[in-house]
Structures are given as structure tokens and as C-alpha cells.
Design a protein around this motif. Structure first.
Motif, PDB file in Angstrom:
ATOM      1  N   MET A   1       0.847  -1.108   0.114  1.00 51.85           N
ATOM      2  CA  MET A   1      -0.253   0.044   0.186  1.00 51.85           C
ATOM      3  C   MET A   1       1.015   1.247  -0.025  1.00 51.85           C
ATOM      4  O   MET A   1       0.558   2.174  -0.707  1.00 51.85           O
ATOM      5  CB  MET A   1      -0.937  -0.168   1.285  1.00 51.85           C
ATOM      6  CG  MET A   1      -2.012  -1.122   1.189  1.00 51.85           C
ATOM      7  SD  MET A   1      -3.018  -1.315   2.637  1.00 51.85           S
ATOM      8  CE  MET A   1      -4.003   0.304   2.617  1.00 51.85           C
ATOM      9  N   LEU A   2       1.999   1.352   0.648  1.00 51.02           N
ATOM     10  CA  LEU A   2       2.742   2.164   0.920  1.00 51.02           C
ATOM     11  C   LEU A   2       3.662   2.393  -0.390  1.00 51.02           C
ATOM     12  O   LEU A   2       4.186   1.141  -0.677  1.00 51.02           O
ATOM     13  CB  LEU A   2       3.553   2.421   2.195  1.00 51.02           C
ATOM     14  CG  LEU A   2       3.181   3.249   3.224  1.00 51.02           C
ATOM     15  CD1 LEU A   2       4.048   3.256   4.562  1.00 51.02           C
ATOM     16  CD2 LEU A   2       3.066   4.587   2.955  1.00 51.02           C
ATOM     17  N   SER A   3       4.240   3.668  -0.825  1.00 55.10           N
ATOM     18  CA  SER A   3       5.166   3.192  -1.740  1.00 55.10           C
ATOM     19  C   SER A   3       6.453   2.995  -1.250  1.00 55.10           C
ATOM     20  O   SER A   3       6.689   3.050  -0.250  1.00 55.10           O
ATOM     21  CB  SER A   3       5.504   4.530  -2.638  1.00 55.10           C
ATOM     22  OG  SER A   3       5.724   5.703  -1.593  1.00 55.10           O
ATOM     23  N   PRO A   4       7.461   2.262  -2.008  1.00 52.96           N
ATOM     24  CA  PRO A   4       8.539   1.869  -1.491  1.00 52.96           C
ATOM     25  C   PRO A   4       9.483   2.673  -0.904  1.00 52.96           C
ATOM     26  O   PRO A   4      10.185   2.662   0.395  1.00 52.96           O
ATOM     27  CB  PRO A   4       9.185   1.169  -2.572  1.00 52.96           C
ATOM     28  CG  PRO A   4       8.162   0.861  -3.578  1.00 52.96           C
ATOM     29  CD  PRO A   4       7.291   1.705  -3.433  1.00 52.96           C
ATOM     30  N   GLU A   5       9.451   4.087  -1.330  1.00 52.99           N
ATOM     31  CA  GLU A   5      10.244   5.059  -0.999  1.00 52.99           C
ATOM     32  C   GLU A   5       9.706   5.841   0.497  1.00 52.99           C
ATOM     33  O   GLU A   5      10.518   5.740   1.336  1.00 52.99           O
ATOM     34  CB  GLU A   5      10.177   6.358  -1.931  1.00 52.99           C
ATOM     35  CG  GLU A   5      11.006   5.889  -3.058  1.00 52.99           C
ATOM     36  CD  GLU A   5      10.049   5.252  -4.033  1.00 52.99           C
ATOM     37  OE1 GLU A   5      10.440   4.590  -5.178  1.00 52.99           O
ATOM     38  OE2 GLU A   5       8.727   5.043  -3.816  1.00 52.99           O
TER      39      GLU A   5
ATOM     40  N   ALA B   1       7.760   3.773   2.361  1.00 51.26           N
ATOM     41  CA  ALA B   1       7.897   2.873   3.421  1.00 51.26           C
ATOM     42  C   ALA B   1       9.355   2.905   4.303  1.00 51.26           C
ATOM     43  O   ALA B   1       9.244   2.766   5.350  1.00 51.26           O
ATOM     44  CB  ALA B   1       7.795   1.555   2.704  1.00 51.26           C
ATOM     45  N   GLU B   2      10.234   2.899   3.396  1.00 53.28           N
ATOM     46  CA  GLU B   2      11.569   3.212   3.830  1.00 53.28           C
ATOM     47  C   GLU B   2      11.722   4.293   5.163  1.00 53.28           C
ATOM     48  O   GLU B   2      12.224   4.290   5.988  1.00 53.28           O
ATOM     49  CB  GLU B   2      12.768   3.178   2.777  1.00 53.28           C
ATOM     50  CG  GLU B   2      13.934   3.501   3.209  1.00 53.28           C
ATOM     51  CD  GLU B   2      14.991   3.422   2.096  1.00 53.28           C
ATOM     52  OE1 GLU B   2      16.165   3.702   2.426  1.00 53.28           O
ATOM     53  OE2 GLU B   2      14.491   3.498   0.831  1.00 53.28           O
ATOM     54  N   ILE B   3      11.129   5.496   4.540  1.00 56.79           N
ATOM     55  CA  ILE B   3      11.175   6.885   5.450  1.00 56.79           C
ATOM     56  C   ILE B   3      10.495   6.316   6.585  1.00 56.79           C
ATOM     57  O   ILE B   3      10.812   6.815   7.795  1.00 56.79           O
ATOM     58  CB  ILE B   3      10.729   8.010   4.713  1.00 56.79           C
ATOM     59  CG1 ILE B   3      11.777   8.249   3.592  1.00 56.79           C
ATOM     60  CG2 ILE B   3      10.545   9.142   5.565  1.00 56.79           C
ATOM     61  CD1 ILE B   3      11.319   9.198   2.774  1.00 56.79           C
TER      62      ILE B   3
ATOM     63  N   ALA C   1       0.395   2.599  10.603  1.00 59.52           N
ATOM     64  CA  ALA C   1       1.738   2.756  10.076  1.00 59.52           C
ATOM     65  C   ALA C   1       2.564   1.440  10.408  1.00 59.52           C
ATOM     66  O   ALA C   1       3.096   1.163   9.305  1.00 59.52           O
ATOM     67  CB  ALA C   1       2.687   3.973  10.645  1.00 59.52           C
ATOM     68  N   LYS C   2       2.526   0.907  11.455  1.00 62.78           N
ATOM     69  CA  LYS C   2       3.082  -0.269  11.720  1.00 62.78           C
ATOM     70  C   LYS C   2       2.416  -1.432  10.936  1.00 62.78           C
ATOM     71  O   LYS C   2       3.196  -2.411  10.226  1.00 62.78           O
ATOM     72  CB  LYS C   2       2.956  -0.635  13.117  1.00 62.78           C
ATOM     73  CG  LYS C   2       3.967  -1.971  13.693  1.00 62.78           C
ATOM     74  CD  LYS C   2       3.997  -1.917  15.141  1.00 62.78           C
ATOM     75  CE  LYS C   2       4.835  -3.182  15.613  1.00 62.78           C
ATOM     76  NZ  LYS C   2       4.420  -4.594  15.073  1.00 62.78           N
ATOM     77  N   ALA C   3       1.178  -1.410  10.850  1.00 67.27           N
ATOM     78  CA  ALA C   3       0.543  -2.555  10.023  1.00 67.27           C
ATOM     79  C   ALA C   3       1.031  -2.313   8.611  1.00 67.27           C
ATOM     80  O   ALA C   3       1.058  -3.586   7.984  1.00 67.27           O
ATOM     81  CB  ALA C   3      -0.970  -2.363  10.078  1.00 67.27           C
ATOM     82  N   LEU C   4       0.963  -1.355   7.785  1.00 64.57           N
ATOM     83  CA  LEU C   4       1.354  -1.032   6.828  1.00 64.57           C
ATOM     84  C   LEU C   4       2.948  -1.477   6.037  1.00 64.57           C
ATOM     85  O   LEU C   4       3.107  -2.053   5.206  1.00 64.57           O
ATOM     86  CB  LEU C   4       1.345   0.499   6.247  1.00 64.57           C
ATOM     87  CG  LEU C   4       0.137   1.199   5.966  1.00 64.57           C
ATOM     88  CD1 LEU C   4       0.141   2.515   5.657  1.00 64.57           C
ATOM     89  CD2 LEU C   4      -0.953   0.470   4.967  1.00 64.57           C
ATOM     90  N   LEU C   5       3.678  -1.509   7.509  1.00 63.09           N
ATOM     91  CA  LEU C   5       5.128  -1.992   7.338  1.00 63.09           C
ATOM     92  C   LEU C   5       5.365  -3.437   7.472  1.00 63.09           C
ATOM     93  O   LEU C   5       5.926  -4.066   6.572  1.00 63.09           O
ATOM     94  CB  LEU C   5       6.081  -1.138   8.354  1.00 63.09           C
ATOM     95  CG  LEU C   5       6.051   0.530   8.192  1.00 63.09           C
ATOM     96  CD1 LEU C   5       7.122   0.997   9.231  1.00 63.09           C
ATOM     97  CD2 LEU C   5       6.583   0.734   6.617  1.00 63.09           C
TER      98      LEU C   5
END
Length: 398
Positions: free
Chosen positions: A1-5, A7-9, A66-70
Motif C-alpha cells: 500500500m505504501l510506496s517503497p520510498e 515505506a523506507e522513510i 503505520a506499523k500494519a502497513l510496514l
């Protein structure tokens, strides 16, 4: 769901942002209500603002999302989102208010993080916010459609036809809808918002579980007067309702909301409640009796004494009417014959195999019961809970 960029940040900054969320949400609410005091009139619960529960719940939900997205990038945390969406629709949140919240929330993030709030960091967390906001807006639109309402317009007048004193601090109101418009159906376990005008002219909303229904579209809510003491303020809405509402009066109620509802099926049921947490459980028992259910039911309730146990006679009557139900009550004082003394202790209590559990009560109580149910073999997905007020468990429950 989050873009890779992003997600890293977010992964790199989550510890810093998470540690600052309480400060961020405090700054957010302070600045928003300073510039938009109108939002406290009929939307935000000023009691939960005063005791800090709302900001802690907001911080927990943001961090949890946020944690669930990661942790699970291919999955959407629907359980977390559903809980929030029902809370939002119960108070009439509308799409445009996400823009207002975004403005003040990200202003607070920039203020608190200072130089650490670089454009890349802000952009990454902005993506988190709108993924969450967009999902909630879609869910809330579907919930509003299910109750036949446009955004936020779910209110209706009801007349009090009966007032019943349950305990020295608890009262039930039996309500009849005013007018001929159809009433959205209520599922066992759901709640409604009650909208009242306070003596200072500000409207406040509070949610109360439907503790029962009746013939001809009647509904019942059960209100516990929250007494102040030891630095805690008394409940302004519960006190107003307890002290002033009598048969013949009108109350403004929302449609029913809430995602913790009794599902049909054959699995054994465990109901565990404490104090006023008995209200949604009583509605579930009523539904089982009304539908002639033969499911195995284990009813567990804890209270300070029989005199303080609201809806006790209803719970006993309903449980006794079910052919495969067992009830165990705990009282800290004055336990009658057949009840147990002290706080709820599941030692030696036989939990049915493959049970589905529903809990309602204070968070420490539910944490303890949940751990004991898990130890007894109840699957985490089969343990459901309702929280009165902001859900401070949200984001950490699994």
C-alpha cells in the motif's frame, strides 16, 4: 500500500514519530480547538479531551496503522479501520473534516519534530495519513449507506416511554421513535449516540450500547452516572441524563453503529463482562432467546456487589431461558449463594472448545480475560471486545 520510498522513510522515522505522538496529538488538539472551537459543539467529546484519552487513542491508531502497513504491506488493517469508522459515523464525521484534521495534525508534526520534519519525512507520513483517511472515508460512506443516511445525518427524535432505576447509579430508558419513518435495524452489540444540549449551550455526544429492544420498534439504553472523585471529573452527559430525563421527554439519537456484533452460527459462546459492560452482552442474550438459539453459552460477569449489578435480573432471566447456558457471577462483596466472591477468576472454569468470545468492561479486566481465554485455546480472531470511550487498545490488539 505504501510506496517503497515512503515505506523506507516511515520505517526509519517510526520510532521517533511514535515517541513524539503524545506531544504531537496534544499540540494538534490544542491548536485545532483554539482556531476551531465550533468542533467541540456536537462533534468532539470534551470530557475525553480533558482527560487525555482522545489524544492517546489517536496516537495509538496512527502508530498502529503505520506499523500494519510496514509489517503486512499486502494487507489492509480492516479490523482497526472498521473500529474507527464506526466510532466516526456514530458522531457524524464527514469527508471534509479529514482535510481540517490534516491541516492541524501536520502543523503539529512540523512544530514538534522541528528540523527532523524534512520535506521527505512529511511527504511519507502524508501518504500514511491519506491511505488511512481514504480507507476510512470509503468505509464510512458504506456504513452511512447501510443506515440509509447521507454523510453524518443519522439523527432522529425518540420519546422516553419508561425509566427504570437499575442501581443507585444506573438507569435504563425505554425509547419509542417519533414519526413514521422507518428505523434502521439494530444488531445485538451495537450502540447509538445520544446528542444533548448542555447548560452552557454546547452540544455533546455520548455513545450508549443498546441494552435491549422491544416490540413495535422500541429500544433501550442503560446509562451509568459517572461520579467524580480523586481528581477525575464527573460525567457531564451521564449526570444530565440520570438527573433530568423522565418519561415523556425526547432524546436525539443516532442510528445504530458498532462492529462488535453477535454473529449467527453454531459455535459455543463466551460472554465476559464487568460493571456496566453488561449492556451489550444483555442485548446479545436477548437476541439468542428471541431467535430460539440452542447454542452453548457461558455467561461470566463481575461486579462490586449484587446491588451494583445493573441488569442483573435481565441477565439471569435470559440466561436461564437458554437451554444450553451456564452463568457464573463474581461479586467483591455480598455474594449470594451460587455466586463467587472476589474478582473474576477463570481458574477451574471450563471454556468450551472452539468458542467465540465477546468481552466488555474496563481495559485491565479485558486484558486479563483475553489472556486467560487465549491460554484456554480460544483463537485471537474469535475474541471480540467493546470499549466504552476512546479505544486505547486499538493498534496493539491482535
Amino acid at each position: 500500500m505504501l510506496s517503497p520510498e515512503s515505506a523506507e522513510i516511515v520505517r526509519a522515522t517510526l520510532p521517533v514519530v511514535g515517541a513524539s505522538l503524545d506531544t504531537i496529538t496534544t499540540r494538534f488538539y490544542t491548536s485545532m480547538f483554539t482556531e476551531r472551537p465550533d468542533l467541540l459543539d456536537g462533534l468532539f467529546n470534551r470530557g475525553n479531551q480533558a482527560n487525555g484519552e482522545q489524544r492517546r487513542a489517536l496516537a495509538g491508531s496512527i502508530a498502529g496503522f503505520a506499523k500494519a502497513l510496514l509489517d503486512h504491506p499486502e494487507e489492509r488493517p480492516d479490523r482497526l479501520l472498521s473500529r474507527i469508522a464506526h466510532k466516526h459515523t456514530a458522531v457524524g464525521v464527514t469527508d471534509d473534516q479529514y482535510v481540517i484534521v490534516h491541516k492541524y495534525l501536520f502543523g503539529a508534526i512540523a512544530d514538534v519534530l522541528g528540523e527532523a520534519a524534512t520535506p521527505d519525512v512529511i511527504a511519507a507520513w502524508d501518504e500514511v495519513y491519506w491511505l488511512m483517511g481514504g480507507a476510512l472515508i470509503a468505509l464510512e460512506a458504506r456504513i452511512y449507506a447501510q443506515v440509509g443516511a447521507d454523510d453524518g445525518r443519522t439523527w432522529r427524535q425518540w420519546r422516553v416511554v419508561e425509566r427504570r432505576e437499575e442501581t443507585p447509579d444506573v438507569v435504563s430508558f425505554l425509547l419509542r421513535p417519533i414519526g413514521d419513518d422507518p428505523v434502521p435495524p439494530a444488531r445485538p452489540g451495537q450502540y447509538v449516540s445520544v446528542r444533548v444540549r448542555m447548560p452552557d449551550g454546547v452540544h455533546q455526544l455520548r455513545q450508549y450500547s443498546l441494552s435491549g429492544t422491544g416490540e413495535e420498534g422500541l429500544r433501550r439504553i442503560t446509562v451509568k452516572r459517572v461520579r467524580g472523585g480523586e481528581g477525575a471529573p464527573e460525567g457531564e452527559v451521564s449526570t444530565l441524563l440520570y438527573d433530568t430525563v423522565r418519561p415523556g421527554d425526547e432524546l436525539t439519537l443516532s442510528a445504530p453503529f458498532g462492529d462488535v456484533v453477535l454473529e449467527d452460527g453454531d459455535a459455543p459462546l463466551v460472554f465476559a463482562s464487568a460493571g456496566i459492560g453488561c449492556t451489550p452482552i444483555t442485548a446479545m442474550l436477548e437476541h439468542l432467546v428471541a431467535t430460539g438459539s440452542r447454542r452453548r453459552v457461558l455467561l461470566l460477569h463481575a461486579d462490586t456487589s449484587p446491588a451494583d449489578h445493573a441488569l442483573r435480573q435481565d441477565m439471569e432471566r435470559l440466561a436461564d431461558a437458554l437451554p444450553a447456558a451456564e452463568r457464573i457471577f463474581w461479586y467483591e462483596a455480598d455474594a449470594p449463594q451460587g455466586a463467587r466472591t472476589g474478582r473474576m477468576d477463570l481458574t477451574g472454569v471450563q471454556i468450551p472448545r472452539n468458542a467465540v468470545a465477546y468481552m466488555c468492561g474496563p481495559l485491565p479486566f479485558m486484558r486479563d480475560v483475553r489472556g486467560r481465554l487465549r491460554a484456554a485455546g480460544v483463537a485471537a480472531r474469535d475474541i471480540h471486545y467493546e470499549v466504552f470511550g476512546p479505544d486505547l487498545w486499538l493498534g496493539e490488539d491482535s
